[in-house]
Design an enzyme around this catalytic site. Structure first.
Site, mmCIF file in Angstrom:
data_model
loop_
_atom_site.group_PDB
_atom_site.id
_atom_site.type_symbol
_atom_site.label_atom_id
_atom_site.label_comp_id
_atom_site.label_asym_id
_atom_site.label_seq_id
_atom_site.Cartn_x
_atom_site.Cartn_y
_atom_site.Cartn_z
ATOM 1 N N HIS A 117 53.789 -6.479 -68.842
ATOM 2 C CA HIS A 117 54.006 -6.696 -70.276
ATOM 3 C C HIS A 117 52.756 -7.313 -70.926
ATOM 4 C CE1 HIS A 117 58.175 -5.375 -70.661
ATOM 5 N NE2 HIS A 117 58.325 -5.813 -69.439
ATOM 6 N N LEU A 122 59.054 3.450 -61.936
ATOM 7 C CA LEU A 122 57.850 3.903 -61.234
ATOM 8 C C LEU A 122 57.100 4.943 -62.064
ATOM 9 C CD1 LEU A 122 59.421 4.060 -57.653
ATOM 10 C CD2 LEU A 122 58.050 2.220 -58.658
ATOM 11 N N SER A 123 57.386 4.971 -63.358
ATOM 12 C CA SER A 123 56.674 5.817 -64.314
ATOM 13 C C SER A 123 56.886 7.302 -64.110
ATOM 14 C CB SER A 123 55.170 5.532 -64.284
ATOM 15 O OG SER A 123 54.927 4.306 -64.856
ATOM 16 N N GLU A 150 54.808 9.715 -75.999
ATOM 17 C CA GLU A 150 55.888 8.804 -75.603
ATOM 18 C C GLU A 150 56.343 7.935 -76.774
ATOM 19 O OE1 GLU A 150 55.792 7.475 -71.667
ATOM 20 O OE2 GLU A 150 56.953 5.657 -72.036
ATOM 21 N N ASP A 180 50.932 2.919 -67.936
ATOM 22 C CA ASP A 180 51.423 3.929 -66.988
ATOM 23 C C ASP A 180 50.586 5.203 -67.063
ATOM 24 O OD1 ASP A 180 53.347 1.987 -66.842
ATOM 25 O OD2 ASP A 180 54.827 3.109 -68.011
HETATM 26 C C1 GLA Z 1 56.537 -0.109 -68.876
HETATM 27 C C2 GLA Z 1 55.664 0.402 -69.996
HETATM 28 C C3 GLA Z 1 54.234 -0.099 -69.825
HETATM 29 C C4 GLA Z 1 54.198 -1.598 -69.614
HETATM 30 C C5 GLA Z 1 55.203 -2.031 -68.556
HETATM 31 C C6 GLA Z 1 55.302 -3.516 -68.427
HETATM 32 O O1 GLA Z 1 56.150 0.434 -67.647
HETATM 33 O O2 GLA Z 1 55.659 1.814 -69.988
HETATM 34 O O3 GLA Z 1 53.496 0.286 -70.955
HETATM 35 O O4 GLA Z 1 54.403 -2.287 -70.818
HETATM 36 O O5 GLA Z 1 56.481 -1.517 -68.815
HETATM 37 O O6 GLA Z 1 54.131 -4.046 -67.914
#
Ligand code: GLA
Length: 398
Positions: free
Chosen positions: A46, A136-137, A178, A190
């Site tokens: 964050h 995990l994106s 996004e 990410d």
């Molecule tokens: C998610 C968001 C990122 C980042 C994280 C926290 O993964 O996509 O942009 O803010 O939370 O670090």
């Protein structure tokens, strides 16, 4: 070790995507297959939307896209994870106009067009071994696989994915997709991890100016492993909690008359906290400022070959995310506590939180033991079974 999510090889991933393409579009062949990884963030959570520092690695788990360009602007998508096709056309895409999983790839095409590139329609099939909704994106992996596919398409004028400069433009397009089309106001770490990482390295990302540094990250050489614990508590960024945290930080920065919270150095923290009106704002700001400090310390340890000493920083990051930022949850807390009790050198939630995954730095060869302890703790707490992955710093989108 049971319940392990193994990563596909490129050949396996491409074969899955091609098979799905052949099933859905039997009359055509794809122009090629492109892929992009999910990520775990080692530390710096964050912080991205606060102009701060983050330190992600690309996972070996990737999303594969078999894609064929079309001249008519139509977009037809199929995914191994969703039933039925997702269809629209390029001229239909606008903020608020499309929804569902296809908004991510369609949004990338839209964003590239907004940025002045010529793109067109496409047919595409998506296959992925990035766990979905696990922090995990998986959404960045989806966007970034399409981004490199678009960049490679002959006749379209996408950015050059062979250069970091081109990849920065692709990151920008994925973030716009996004934020503006999929409606998740995330910060960009990410997409940078998926597009700009290097195999065997952690990516030190400075979100104030977008600069990066590749830091060698070879845990095996230090006799260590990074275990990912997918709690299976589903998380989402398209809900109010993430946006609320971001809004609180932005409002605090305004009160403190700085562009972002990155400008608050640790020695100014007390003064900054005193100037804020609410306890909530104070806690959020304290997390961001101390977390950026922990990234710096973590990197110093890596730079001096002391990776075995990063555990306490991971633990402190988790505590700060749980207590000050309030984005952890019972499953994540149980996962990190059980992993530490079973011998982990450090453990923390990774990603946005409210569910998703935790990471634990463990001695090589102890993953069976640590994951058994975590599973037992989950059973005792009445949670569903978690899953496990091994995180090795892997290649970016290609
Ligand atoms: C998610 C968001 C990122 C980042 C994280 C926290 O993964 O996509 O942009 O803010 O939370 O670090």
């Amino acid at each position: 070790m049971t319940d392990v999510v193994t990563a596909w090889t490129d050949d396996e991933g491409a074969a899955h995507a091609r098979a799905l393409f052949a099933e859905m579009f039997p009359d055509h062949r794809p122009d090629g297959v492109w892929s992009a990884p999910g990520r775990v963030n080692l530390i710096g959570e964050h912080t991205d939307y606060n102009g701060g520092l983050a330190l992600p690695i690309a996972l070996p788990h990737r999303t594969y896209v078999a894609l064929r360009r079309r001249d008519d602007g139509a977009i037809r998508l199929i995914s191994g994870r969703e039933s039925g096709a997702w269809e629209t056309s390029l001229d239909q895409i606008d903020p608020g106009a499309v929804s569902g999983w296809g908004a991510y790839p369609a949004g990338v095409a839209w964003a590239l067009e907004q940025l002045g590139h010529a793109v067109g329609g496409f047919d595409a099939a998506v296959a992925s071994c990035v766990p979905y909704g696990s922090g995990l994106s998986s959404s960045a992996a989806l966007e970034c696989a399409f981004a490199v596919a678009f960049a490679a398409a002959p006749g379209w004028t996408g950015p050059d994915a062979a250069t970091d400069q081109g990849r920065v433009q692709l990151v920008t397009a994925c973030i716009r997709a996004e934020n503006e089309i999929a409606g998740a106001n995330t910060g960009g770490m990410d997409q940078a991890a998926s597009l700009r990482s290097q195999e065997g390295h952690a990516l030190l990302l400075d979100c104030r100016d977008g600069s990066i540094r590749h830091i060698p990250f070879d845990l095996a050489a230090a006799g260590l492993e990074l275990l990912v614990i997918d709690t299976k508590a589903e998380h989402s960024h398209v809900d109010g909690q993430y946006a609320q945290r971001r809004a609180t930080c932005e409002a605090a920065a305004q009160t403190l008359e700085v562009a972002t919270l990155r400008e608050i150095s640790p020695d100014r923290l007390d003064g900054a906290l005193a100037a804020l009106q609410t306890d909530e704002a104070r806690k959020r700001v304290r997390h961001v400022v101390t977390e950026i400090g922990r990234v710096k310390q973590f990197v110093e340890l890596l730079d001096s070959g002391r990776v075995r000493e990063v555990g306490p920083l991971m633990d402190a990051s988790h505590a700060s995310l749980a207590e000050d930022y309030e984005v952890s949850c019972a499953e994540l807390d149980v996962a990190v506590t059980a992993a530490r009790a079973a011998g982990a050198l450090g453990a923390r939630m990774t990603g946005g939180g409210f569910g998703g995954s935790a990471i634990a730095l463990i001695e090589a060869g102890t993953s069976t033991q640590v994951s058994a302890a975590v599973k037992l703790a989950f059973t005792e707490a009445g949670f569903g079974a978690p899953a496990f992955l091994t995180a090795i710093a892997s290649r970016p989108a290609h």
